[in-house]
Design a protein around this motif. Structure first.
Motif, PDB file in Angstrom:
ATOM      1  N   LEU A   1       1.238  -1.042   0.252  1.00  0.00           N
ATOM      2  CA  LEU A   1      -0.025  -0.279   0.325  1.00  0.00           C
ATOM      3  C   LEU A   1       1.500   1.530   0.169  1.00  0.00           C
ATOM      4  O   LEU A   1       0.755   1.834  -0.418  1.00  0.00           O
ATOM      5  N   ARG A   2       1.680   1.528   0.460  1.00  0.00           N
ATOM      6  CA  ARG A   2       2.512   2.528   0.779  1.00  0.00           C
ATOM      7  C   ARG A   2       3.827   2.272  -0.716  1.00  0.00           C
ATOM      8  O   ARG A   2       3.629   3.801  -1.164  1.00  0.00           O
ATOM      9  N   ALA A   3       3.880   1.409  -1.151  1.00  0.00           N
ATOM     10  CA  ALA A   3       4.329   1.410  -2.865  1.00  0.00           C
ATOM     11  C   ALA A   3       4.211   2.015  -4.008  1.00  0.00           C
ATOM     12  O   ALA A   3       3.824   1.766  -4.753  1.00  0.00           O
ATOM     13  N   VAL A   4       2.615   1.932  -3.228  1.00  0.00           N
ATOM     14  CA  VAL A   4       1.392   2.789  -4.987  1.00  0.00           C
ATOM     15  C   VAL A   4       1.081   4.517  -3.997  1.00  0.00           C
ATOM     16  O   VAL A   4       0.881   4.430  -2.545  1.00  0.00           O
ATOM     17  N   ASP A   5       0.596   5.221  -5.245  1.00  0.00           N
ATOM     18  CA  ASP A   5       0.521   6.095  -5.459  1.00  0.00           C
ATOM     19  C   ASP A   5      -1.490   6.421  -4.390  1.00  0.00           C
ATOM     20  O   ASP A   5      -3.041   6.491  -5.398  1.00  0.00           O
ATOM     21  N   LEU A   6      -1.540   6.023  -3.340  1.00  0.00           N
ATOM     22  CA  LEU A   6      -3.326   5.964  -3.134  1.00  0.00           C
ATOM     23  C   LEU A   6      -4.250   6.962  -3.185  1.00  0.00           C
ATOM     24  O   LEU A   6      -5.002   7.308  -3.310  1.00  0.00           O
ATOM     25  N   ALA A   7      -3.268   8.729  -2.728  1.00  0.00           N
ATOM     26  CA  ALA A   7      -3.530   9.918  -3.182  1.00  0.00           C
ATOM     27  C   ALA A   7      -4.383  10.041  -3.895  1.00  0.00           C
ATOM     28  O   ALA A   7      -5.033  10.268  -4.675  1.00  0.00           O
ATOM     29  N   GLY A   8      -3.955   9.475  -5.348  1.00  0.00           N
ATOM     30  CA  GLY A   8      -4.278   9.669  -6.958  1.00  0.00           C
ATOM     31  C   GLY A   8      -6.020   8.080  -7.382  1.00  0.00           C
ATOM     32  O   GLY A   8      -5.490   8.461  -8.341  1.00  0.00           O
ATOM     33  N   VAL A   9      -5.710   7.831  -6.228  1.00  0.00           N
ATOM     34  CA  VAL A   9      -6.766   6.503  -6.596  1.00  0.00           C
ATOM     35  C   VAL A   9      -8.299   7.262  -6.019  1.00  0.00           C
ATOM     36  O   VAL A   9      -8.886   8.142  -5.682  1.00  0.00           O
TER      37      VAL A   9
ATOM     38  N   TYR B   1     -16.839  -1.069  -7.526  1.00  0.00           N
ATOM     39  CA  TYR B   1     -15.582  -2.341  -7.592  1.00  0.00           C
ATOM     40  C   TYR B   1     -14.832  -2.065  -8.649  1.00  0.00           C
ATOM     41  O   TYR B   1     -14.226  -2.993  -8.507  1.00  0.00           O
ATOM     42  N   CYS B   2     -14.777  -1.014  -9.225  1.00  0.00           N
ATOM     43  CA  CYS B   2     -13.588  -0.676 -10.114  1.00  0.00           C
ATOM     44  C   CYS B   2     -12.239   0.138  -8.891  1.00  0.00           C
ATOM     45  O   CYS B   2     -11.221  -0.596  -9.990  1.00  0.00           O
ATOM     46  N   PHE B   3     -12.864   0.028  -7.957  1.00  0.00           N
ATOM     47  CA  PHE B   3     -11.676   0.500  -7.418  1.00  0.00           C
ATOM     48  C   PHE B   3     -11.191  -0.922  -6.860  1.00  0.00           C
ATOM     49  O   PHE B   3      -9.481  -0.388  -6.893  1.00  0.00           O
TER      50      PHE B   3
ATOM     51  N   ASP C   1      -8.533  -1.208  -9.608  1.00  0.00           N
ATOM     52  CA  ASP C   1      -7.919   0.046  -9.679  1.00  0.00           C
ATOM     53  C   ASP C   1      -6.057  -0.593  -8.926  1.00  0.00           C
ATOM     54  O   ASP C   1      -5.542  -0.387  -9.198  1.00  0.00           O
ATOM     55  N   MET C   2      -7.205  -1.016  -7.729  1.00  0.00           N
ATOM     56  CA  MET C   2      -6.007  -1.198  -6.446  1.00  0.00           C
ATOM     57  C   MET C   2      -4.843  -2.861  -6.802  1.00  0.00           C
ATOM     58  O   MET C   2      -4.076  -2.543  -6.908  1.00  0.00           O
ATOM     59  N   ALA C   3      -6.179  -3.341  -7.774  1.00  0.00           N
ATOM     60  CA  ALA C   3      -5.119  -4.860  -8.676  1.00  0.00           C
ATOM     61  C   ALA C   3      -3.868  -4.577  -8.955  1.00  0.00           C
ATOM     62  O   ALA C   3      -2.884  -4.833  -9.429  1.00  0.00           O
ATOM     63  N   LEU C   4      -4.231  -3.854 -10.438  1.00  0.00           N
ATOM     64  CA  LEU C   4      -3.403  -3.526 -11.367  1.00  0.00           C
ATOM     65  C   LEU C   4      -1.841  -1.972 -10.708  1.00  0.00           C
ATOM     66  O   LEU C   4      -1.066  -1.672 -11.221  1.00  0.00           O
TER      67      LEU C   4
END
Length: 264
Positions: free
Chosen positions: A176-184, A189-191, A194-197
């Motif tokens: 989770l720290r390695a991805v841009d959570l602020a950009g999600v 269910y699209c979420f 998005d997170m898996a990608l």
């Protein structure tokens, strides 16, 4: 929590789940007593937040995050992720409160994060559409929609997953720290796609383990035409972007190889 068990937080988003959340939390605490629980309630009119407050008063492992109004599934999970990361949890789990996700199967998801179980994983998906996975009491149109959405996601984006839309999953906090959570910005269910990608594209290892998904017995499904439309629109856009990038890379490689073959 036992010293050899990573600090784990199970994030459970709720909206009008007052009748189901007590049983879900009781089963969850029995199945994985080492884990803490954070219920993220979007101001449920039926008093879900108050019900969880009463449970939290009796169990120090249960916490509740109250939010004003219905802000969406993706937003609720992101709030839970931030809450977990701020408190240095090592593993963060997503799970529904309506009984569709079986708490008794959570140990298998957590075990799959362990390197000794077959290699390190950064994200483990509870999958309905791998060998051993199944659904119960689902109408045919829901199964067709889910299978079709996952097939379309694989074809459009190239991500090698059978059930990228499922919401029963466990992340390493480092992923989770390695991805841009602020950009999600995805909801519904699209979420989950998005997170898996994002975890996959960041170099994370994503594994799938079979689970049983049981259709809710109380309340109403939050699936809507808007949620389906958002997923179709966003996955199509991601597909064009990813396939376009792959084509551009192929053209660059082909051009470079052709130049090397030219006589000097």
């Amino acid at each position: 929590m036992a010293a050899d068990v990573p600090r784990t937080l199970v994030v459970v988003p709720t909206y009008n789940e007052a009748r189901t959340v007590p049983g879900t939390l009781a089963r969850l605490r029995a199945a994985v007593p080492e884990a803490d629980v954070l219920v993220v309630d979007d101001g449920s009119p039926d008093g879900t937040g108050e019900v969880v407050e009463e449970l939290a008063a009796q169990d120090r492992a249960v916490h509740v995050l109250h939010r004003s109004g219905k802000q969406g599934l993706g937003s609720a999970y992101l709030a839970g992720f931030r809450w977990a990361l701020d408190r240095d949890y090592a593993v963060v789990v997503e799970m529904d409160a309506d009984g569709s996700h079986q708490p008794e199967q959570l140990p298998s998801l957590l075990a799959a994060l362990d390197p000794s179980s077959g290699g390190p994983a950064d994200l483990v998906l509870g999958s309905r559409w791998v060998r051993g996975g199944r659904v119960q009491n689902w109408p045919l149109h829901r199964e067709v929609l889910s299978r079709g959405a996952n097939l379309f996601t694989r074809l459009a984006t190239g991500i090698p997953l059978n059930d990228a839309t499922g919401g029963f999953r466990a992340y390493r906090a480092s992923a989770l720290r390695a991805v841009d959570l602020a950009g999600v910005a995805s909801q519904g269910y699209c979420f989950q796609i998005d997170m898996a990608l994002r975890v996959h594209d960041a170099g994370g290892v994503v594994r799938e383990v079979p689970v049983l998904f049981v259709d809710r017995v109380e309340g109403e499904s939050k699936m809507s035409n808007d949620i389906v439309a958002e997923a179709l629109r966003r996955v199509t856009l991601w597909g064009f972007q990813r396939r376009g990038a792959q084509l551009a890379a192929l053209l660059r490689t082909t051009t470079a190889a052709a130049r090397r073959r030219r006589p000097s």
